[in-house]
Design an enzyme around this catalytic site. Sequence first.
Site, short mmCIF file in Angstrom:
data_model
loop_
_atom_site.label_atom_id
_atom_site.label_comp_id
_atom_site.label_asym_id
_atom_site.label_seq_id
_atom_site.Cartn_x
_atom_site.Cartn_y
_atom_site.Cartn_z
CD GLU A 129 67.14 150.23 89.02
OE1 GLU A 129 67.06 150.46 87.81
OE2 GLU A 129 67.25 151.11 89.88
N GLY A 178 94.52 143.21 106.30
CA GLY A 178 93.60 143.18 107.45
C GLY A 178 92.80 144.47 107.58
CG LEU A 231 58.56 145.73 89.42
CD1 LEU A 231 57.29 145.70 88.61
CD2 LEU A 231 59.74 146.01 88.48
C1 LIG Z 1 68.60 146.88 98.58
C2 LIG Z 1 67.57 146.60 97.54
C3 LIG Z 1 66.86 147.66 96.97
C4 LIG Z 1 65.84 147.39 96.03
N1 LIG Z 1 65.09 148.44 95.55
C5 LIG Z 1 63.97 148.16 94.82
C6 LIG Z 1 63.06 149.20 94.44
O1 LIG Z 1 63.26 150.37 94.75
N2 LIG Z 1 61.93 148.85 93.74
C7 LIG Z 1 61.66 147.56 93.38
O2 LIG Z 1 60.63 147.32 92.78
N3 LIG Z 1 62.54 146.56 93.70
C8 LIG Z 1 63.68 146.82 94.41
N4 LIG Z 1 64.55 145.81 94.75
C9 LIG Z 1 64.25 144.45 94.32
C10 LIG Z 1 65.22 143.90 93.29
O3 LIG Z 1 65.05 144.54 92.06
C11 LIG Z 1 64.98 142.38 93.25
O4 LIG Z 1 65.51 141.84 94.45
C12 LIG Z 1 65.63 141.71 92.05
O5 LIG Z 1 65.00 142.11 90.85
C13 LIG Z 1 65.58 140.17 92.15
O6 LIG Z 1 64.30 139.73 92.48
P1 LIG Z 1 64.14 138.68 93.69
O7 LIG Z 1 64.88 139.24 94.85
O8 LIG Z 1 62.69 138.41 93.84
O9 LIG Z 1 64.90 137.39 93.22
P2 LIG Z 1 64.23 136.18 92.36
O10 LIG Z 1 63.52 136.71 91.19
O11 LIG Z 1 63.49 135.29 93.31
O12 LIG Z 1 65.54 135.42 91.89
C14 LIG Z 1 66.31 134.54 92.71
C15 LIG Z 1 67.46 134.00 91.88
O13 LIG Z 1 66.93 133.21 90.79
C16 LIG Z 1 67.44 133.71 89.56
N5 LIG Z 1 66.44 133.53 88.51
C17 LIG Z 1 65.13 133.89 88.53
N6 LIG Z 1 64.54 133.58 87.36
C18 LIG Z 1 65.49 132.99 86.60
C19 LIG Z 1 65.49 132.45 85.27
N7 LIG Z 1 64.40 132.44 84.50
N8 LIG Z 1 66.65 131.93 84.80
C20 LIG Z 1 67.77 131.95 85.56
N9 LIG Z 1 67.83 132.45 86.80
C21 LIG Z 1 66.70 132.98 87.32
C22 LIG Z 1 67.76 135.17 89.82
O14 LIG Z 1 68.69 135.69 88.90
C23 LIG Z 1 68.32 135.08 91.24
O15 LIG Z 1 69.66 134.68 91.20
C24 LIG Z 1 65.59 146.06 95.63
C25 LIG Z 1 66.33 145.01 96.18
C26 LIG Z 1 67.29 145.26 97.14
C27 LIG Z 1 68.02 144.09 97.75
#
Ligand SMILES: Cc1cc2nc3c(=O)[nH]c(=O)nc-3n(C[C@H](O)[C@H](O)[C@H](O)COP(=O)(O)OP(=O)(O)OC[C@H]3O[C@@H](n4cnc5c(N)ncnc54)[C@H](O)[C@@H]3O)c2cc1C
Length: 386
Positions: free
Chosen positions: A368, A345, A125
């Site tokens: 998620e 430590g 996603l």
């Molecule tokens: C180890 C790992 C495994 C993962 N596995 C999967 C997977 O299997 N499949 C998949 O699809 N994804 C996966 N993900 C992705 C994960 O779900 C996303 O990283 C997460 O949803 C956040 O999206 P982003 O990293 O683009 O952050 P962004 O959406 O860019 O957000 C950055 C910051 O801004 C904040 N923010 C954004 N919009 C708003 C708002 N409107 N109001 C207030 N704050 C806001 C967020 O809370 C966050 O603090 C994985 C991520 C990691 C690190």
Amino acid sequence: MDHRLSPELEELRRTVEEFAHDVVAPRIGDFYERHEFPYEIVREMGRMGLFGLPFPEEYGGMGGDYLALGLVLEELARVDSSVAITLEAGVSLGAMPIHLFGTEEQKRTWLPRLCSGEVLGAFGLTEPDGGSDAGATRTTARLDEATDEWVINGSKCFITNSGTDITGLVTVTAVTGHKPDGRPLISAIIVPSGTPGFTVAAPYSKVGWNASDTRELSFSDVRVPAANLLGEAGRGYAQFLRILDEGRIAIAALATGLAQGCVDESVKYAKERHAFGRPIGANQAIQFKIADMEMKAHTARLAWRDAASRLVAGEPFKKQAALAKLHSSTVAVDNARDATQVHGGYGFMNEYPVARMWRDSKILEIGEGTSEVQRMLIARELGLAG
Ligand SMILES: Cc1cc2nc3c(=O)[nH]c(=O)nc-3n(C[C@H](O)[C@H](O)[C@H](O)COP(=O)(O)OP(=O)(O)OC[C@H]3O[C@@H](n4cnc5c(N)ncnc54)[C@H](O)[C@@H]3O)c2cc1C
């Protein structure tokens, strides 16, 4: 609501507790330090039927439900989160979309192998330009009517289980058209591993979950049969919202396990470690810290079981799932920090499980749905969103 477990569920919990202690705990540290996927342990989890837990027996599943899955995730994460997230992503993100939205043929093709753990599924996603704002999907899929195939272009990032030797498929979300008002129509499409044009990058170097598989994916004119559409065209957005609502309960159970694992390790260490001529656990400051950690793990457990019970009963569970995910991930980070402090430590040394728990805790506030996204969902359920 009765939060006590039935004899069957208690037996399942105990079996997985033993497996985590006898099989996972002694070996996972080495895999983690080498950033290596623990194939043997995952194979054993498959033999135990864990990947098929919430699926019907006719498709090779165990006929259980989300409560059973949550119990298993909690017990695994008490010891290690990499194996727990491999199971969580394989079940909630890999197989569940096919179970919930797949055609009979898609279920017969994929579910038996996914349930046995012979192959792993993934869900793509998130994209480099946005995770929280999933409506901003840029990956596209065009139906080539001449060949009756989807042609997929774009990229996905941070996708769990997407590049292991046993990964069989990734379900990806892609824009397949637009509504009259210009908003995108998003669909979910199954892309089998190895399809030409589908490239899986090398694993990321991560802060935690180091024995799990996370990759960036790219799609360049990837062609799959039109029949690989999962559910209805244009319903992909609604489908993945459902998948994420359920997945939050699973992540909440996993976070509860990590929080409880921090208590387990801290109690043990507080009895063994001596300072000023007595066990550090004889100090009220340490006792109170661990008592607070236990309180947090306990309330996190009540929260995820409440959400799971509502899901299993067919009741609305969206708000409870978001509450459970927000609370349990917060307490997992709190407990990991405090458990490290109790260990002094040694808590900063990777050979101690609490160091791994500290590194594994932060992602729980991000994956998620971030904690901010959970707060947005809760506020919306309270009628506050604009
Ligand atoms: C180890 C790992 C495994 C993962 N596995 C999967 C997977 O299997 N499949 C998949 O699809 N994804 C996966 N993900 C992705 C994960 O779900 C996303 O990283 C997460 O949803 C956040 O999206 P982003 O990293 O683009 O952050 P962004 O959406 O860019 O957000 C950055 C910051 O801004 C904040 N923010 C954004 N919009 C708003 C708002 N409107 N109001 C207030 N704050 C806001 C967020 O809370 C966050 O603090 C994985 C991520 C990691 C690190």
